[in-house]
Design a protein around this motif. Structure first.
Motif: not given
Length: 271
Positions: A168-196
């Protein structure tokens, strides 16, 4: 006196915080580029590390070597018995006596189980409990958990995303599909966390994601293999992981156990 590359790397990590800024730069380069240290000249290594040649000599002296070439020999020695390229790994496996038996599967399985058991025992004795609990709290408080792990780390990242969504947690996998890396990164918000997640040699995609998050003031949790890895250097919290190896083929067992511990910790904290 340090006798192996592994011992030297352990000494570098333990003494890293006490080194001068210049020697810390050398330390990071040495840990991140062992092959370059083995094959390079003092001049080429100094240029790549962005320091003067004399700094390399001072670094070697700081760890008890008479000169840089003495330290360099440790890296050459390790390469003689272990090569990171897949062709050498395959040849190493083929030379193993176990492969002479057509029913060698059980032999390999036993080796893998023993190596992973040792790695898990080391994990329990060495894991930073404060970092682990801090990661759970940061993940619990995050609006969205963005997960980045490329190449060898991708299965672990994908599994973590799967687990998070199923509890039940909101999770977003940055998989770079279609070379959309930057578009996916643009979804990061100030209250989010990046787990690398990344281990040497570090995936550029993951380093880019960490830099992107830090430039925008977004919290970063890293799972990596060294306290002075480029991920740990920029992370708010990092969890150090050392996987088992069989003929330089590294497992994902320790990483998976850490992920499961984080998931169970999140469930516990949500009560």
């Amino acid at each position: 006196m340090t006798e192996t590359q592994t011992e030297l790397e352990q000494h570098i990590e333990s003494q890293y915080s006490s080194l001068s800024k210049r020697l810390q730069e050398v330390a990071r380069y040495v840990l991140d580029n062992p092959n370059a240290i083995a094959f390079g000249t003092v001049a080429s290594i100094a240029k790549a590390a962005g320091v003067h040649a004399s700094t390399l000599v001072r670094f070697a002296h700081a760890f008890g070597f008479e000169g840089f070439s003495d330290m360099q020999q440790l890296f050459k020695d390790k390469l003689m018995v272990s090569s990171p390229d897949y062709e050498s790994r395959i040849k190493s496996v083929q030379k193993e006596p176990a492969t002479h038996d057509k029913k060698c599967g059980l032999s390999w399985l036993k080796q893998i189980v023993i190596a992973n058991t040792q790695a898990l025992d080391n994990l329990c004795n060495s894991v930073d409990e404060q970092a682990l609990n801090g990661a759970i709290s940061a993940l619990h408080n995050a609006n969205i958990i963005h997960i980045q792990g490329a190449r060898r780390s991708f299965p672990t990242a994908s599994y973590f995303s799967y687990l998070l969504n199923n509890i039940g947690r909101r999770a977003h996998l940055l998989d770079g599909a279609g070379h959309m890396d930057i578009a996916q990164l643009n979804l990061l918000g100030p209250d989010d966390v990046l787990f690398a997640i990344s281990f040497a040699p570090y995936a550029q995609e993951t380093l880019d994601a960490v830099n992107y998050a830090k430039q925008r003031g977004i919290a970063v949790i890293a799972m990596t293999d060294s306290s002075v890895s480029p991920l740990a250097e920029h992370a708010d919290i990092y969890i150090k992981v050392k996987e088992a190896e069989i003929h330089s083929f590294r497992s994902l067992n320790v990483s998976t156990n850490i992920i499961q511990a984080l998931m169970l910790g999140l469930i516990h904290q949500s009560n």
